[in-house]
Design an enzyme around this catalytic site. Structure first.
Site, short mmCIF file in Angstrom:
data_model
loop_
_atom_site.label_atom_id
_atom_site.label_comp_id
_atom_site.label_asym_id
_atom_site.label_seq_id
_atom_site.Cartn_x
_atom_site.Cartn_y
_atom_site.Cartn_z
N THR A 239 44.13 46.02 39.61
CA THR A 239 42.84 46.69 39.67
C THR A 239 42.44 47.08 41.09
OG1 THR A 239 41.70 44.55 39.91
CG2 THR A 239 41.93 45.45 37.66
N ASN A 240 42.90 46.31 42.07
CA ASN A 240 42.41 46.39 43.45
C ASN A 240 40.92 46.05 43.53
OD1 ASN A 240 43.14 46.74 46.20
ND2 ASN A 240 42.07 48.70 46.24
N TRP A 241 40.42 45.35 42.53
CA TRP A 241 39.02 44.88 42.56
C TRP A 241 38.81 43.93 43.74
CZ3 TRP A 241 36.13 40.37 42.06
CH2 TRP A 241 34.80 40.52 41.65
#
Length: 292
Positions: A239-241
Site C-alpha cells: 500500500t505504501n500507507w
C-alpha cells in the site's frame, strides 16, 4: 493549512483480496519515538498508528503486513519493533542494520519478528548502497531478505554491486525510474536479467512517487506490465500507507482504487493471487496460509 485526514474506509477492492493477502510495504508509528536527525520528520497530521492501519486492513482485505522502518527513525528500530509487537502475529518487520550489527543483535531482531533489512539510497535514507555488502552478509546469514531502493535510472551503474547480492531481495517502489524507462531499453533488459537470476522480486507500491504523470500513471503502468508478464512469480504488492509524501487531504489516495489500478497491471487473476499471497510468502519466508 488544515490537518491531513487519511481515508481509512470505503468500497472494498474489486475483485476482493484473497485470503492471506500481504501488504509488503507500509510504515506505522507510535507515540514516544521522535524523528531523528538525518531523516525527514514524522508524517503530517495525526500519527498513523496500529488502530488506523487495522481499519485499512479491514477495508482492503489485508491479512498480513510487513512494517518497514521509516526514514524518520533512521537507525533506531524501536518504533518499528514496538508496532510489530502491537500488531501481533499478522505483522513482521523490515529494519535497519549495518556493519556494526552483531550476530546477537540479529538473533534478537529475528525473535522480535524481523524478516528483512532496508537499503534506502535516496535523500533521508538511513543506510545506502555503500553499506549493501555488510547488510547483505548479515541478512543472508539470517535468511532474511533485503529491500533495496534507489533511483532506478542508475541501475546500470549499480549492476556490479547488485549482481553480488546473495540474499533474496526486492527492488522497491516500481524501481523509482525518475527519468522514465523504455520497455525496450538497456535498463529494462538488465532488470529482467537480474530477475532471472532467481533472487530478485519487484515491488508494486507507491506508484505516485515514481510516475512523471498523473492518474492512471501510464508511464509506470507500461513497464510494470512488461515485468509482470515476464516474471509473475516475482511481483509483490504494498500500500505504501500512510503515504508520507502526501500533505493534503484532497490529494490523499483512495487505497482500494489504487490497489485495483496497480494490481490490474498483472496479466491475470492467477498472477494477482500470487502477488498478494504466494510471492510475499516466498520473499519474506512467511508461513503459508492454512487451508480452512
Amino acid at each position: 493549512m488544515s490537518e491531513l485526514v487519511r481515508k481509512l474506509s470505503g468500497t472494498a477492492p474489486n475483485p476482493a483480496f484473497p485470503r492471506g493477502a500481504v501488504d509488503t510495504q507500509m510504515h506505522m508509528y507510535l507515540p514516544g519515538y521522535p524523528a531523528l536527525p538525518g531523516g525527514p520528520g514524522l508524517p503530517p497530521g495525526a500519527l498513523p498508528g496500529p488502530e488506523d492501519y487495522r481499519r485499512l486492513m479491514q477495508w482492503l482485505g489485508i491479512d498480513r503486513v510487513i512494517i518497514t522502518q521509516g526514514n524518520a527513525h533512521q537507525r533506531d528500530n524501536g518504533n518499528t519493533l514496538a508496532c510489530v509487537a502491537e500488531m501481533g502475529e499478522a505483522a513482521h518487520a523490515v529494519v535497519i542494520i549495518d556493519a556494526t550489527t552483531t550476530e546477537k543483535d540479529m538473533e534478537k531482531l529475528t525473535a522480535a519478528g524481523t524478516v528483512g533489512a532496508r537499503i534506502m539510497d535516496l535523500p533521508g535514507g538511513a543506510v545506502n548502497l555503500s553499506e549493501l555488502d555488510a547488510v547483505d552478509e548479515r541478512a543472508h546469514a539470517a535468511d532474511w531478505m533485503v529491500a533495496v531502493q534507489f533511483d532506478g535510472n542508475g541501475l546500470l551503474d549499480h549492476l556490479p554491486r547488485l549482481q553480488k547480492i546473495r540474499s533474496r531481495w526486492v527492488f522497491d517502489h516500481h524501481g523509482k525510474f525518475f527519468k522514465g524507462i523504455r520497455t525496450d531499453g538497456p535498463e529494462m533488459a538488465a532488470l529482467l536479467k537480474l530477475i532471472d537470476r532467481g533472487n530478485l522480486w519487484f515491488k508494486f507500491a507507491g506508484v505516485y512517487e515514481s510516475s512523471r504523470k498523473s492518474w492512471p500513471y501510464a508511464d509506470v503502468a507500461a513497464f510494470s506490465r512488461v515485468i509482470a508478464a515476464h516474471a509473475p512469480e516475482r511481483i509483490v504488492w504494498g500500500t505504501n500507507w500512510p503515504h508520507n509524501s502526501v500533505r493534503e487531504t484532497a490529494a490523499y489516495p483512495d487505497d482500494a482504487r489504487l490497489a485495483e489500478l496497480t494490481l490490474g497491471w498483472l496479466p491475470d487473476e492467477a498472477a494477482r493471487h500470487r502477488a498478494l499471497v504466494e510471492n510475499p510468502e516466498a520473499l519474506f519466508k512467511l508461513s503459508p496460509v492454512k487451508a480452512t
